[in-house]
Design a protein around this motif. Structure first.
Motif, short mmCIF file in Angstrom:
data_model
loop_
_atom_site.label_atom_id
_atom_site.label_comp_id
_atom_site.label_asym_id
_atom_site.label_seq_id
_atom_site.Cartn_x
_atom_site.Cartn_y
_atom_site.Cartn_z
N THR A 1 9.38 -2.40 -8.00
CA THR A 1 10.52 -1.96 -8.80
C THR A 1 11.79 -1.85 -7.98
N GLU A 2 11.66 -1.72 -6.65
CA GLU A 2 12.85 -1.58 -5.81
C GLU A 2 13.49 -2.94 -5.55
N ASN A 3 14.77 -2.90 -5.21
CA ASN A 3 15.45 -4.10 -4.75
C ASN A 3 15.25 -4.19 -3.26
N LEU A 4 14.42 -5.10 -2.81
CA LEU A 4 14.12 -5.20 -1.39
C LEU A 4 14.80 -6.44 -0.80
#
Length: 142
Positions: free
Chosen positions: A71-74
């Motif tokens: 779900t994170e922007n990596l």
């Protein structure tokens, strides 16, 4: 001892060859050669995993599943601006080109260029090679 016959070994050479092309393959080859001679356009298709030892579907499905669940922007770490400036300054002080510096640390010139432009993903081994070659401390406190 009359029951045992003379023992002999067969020293004939055994030649193993690939299977001869079947009729369909010969027809295809003939058609391609005829098209080449006539100047017709031939479309070739490069298979993505041709000649590799990987199963294309198994590894990609795992990675895509992980990406979908994430779900994170990596993003990858990039070379910090102070590090790239330090590398550039130290190289200029030693009057070296990027390719000369790359040769000193046994890396490709492209790697030096990526570090100086900030596009590279920092690798501690390469940074320590740069420190040794340039005689400067690039990481931590100066």
């Amino acid at each position: 001892m009359s029951g045992i016959g003379p023992l002999s070994q067969d020293w004939e050479p055994v030649v193993i060859r690939k299977k001869a092309p079947n009729a369909a393959a010969k027809r295809d080859e003939k058609a391609v050669n005829a098209a080449r001679r006539s100047g017709a356009e031939i479309e070739t298709v490069k298979k993505a995993t041709a000649g590799t030892n990987k199963a294309a579907s198994s590894s990609t499905s795992l990675n895509t599943r992980k990406l979908d669940e994430e779900t994170e922007n990596l993003a990858h770490d990039r070379v910090p601006s102070d590090l790239k400036k330090n590398i550039m300054q130290a190289r200029m002080d030693k009057k070296l080109t990027q390719s000369q510096l790359a040769q000193l640390i046994n890396e490709k010139p492209q790697i030096i260029q990526e570090y100086e432009s900030g596009k590279a993903i920092p690798n501690q081994q390469i940074i320590s090679k740069l420190e040794r070659a340039l005689g400067v401390k690039l990481r931590g406190k100066k």
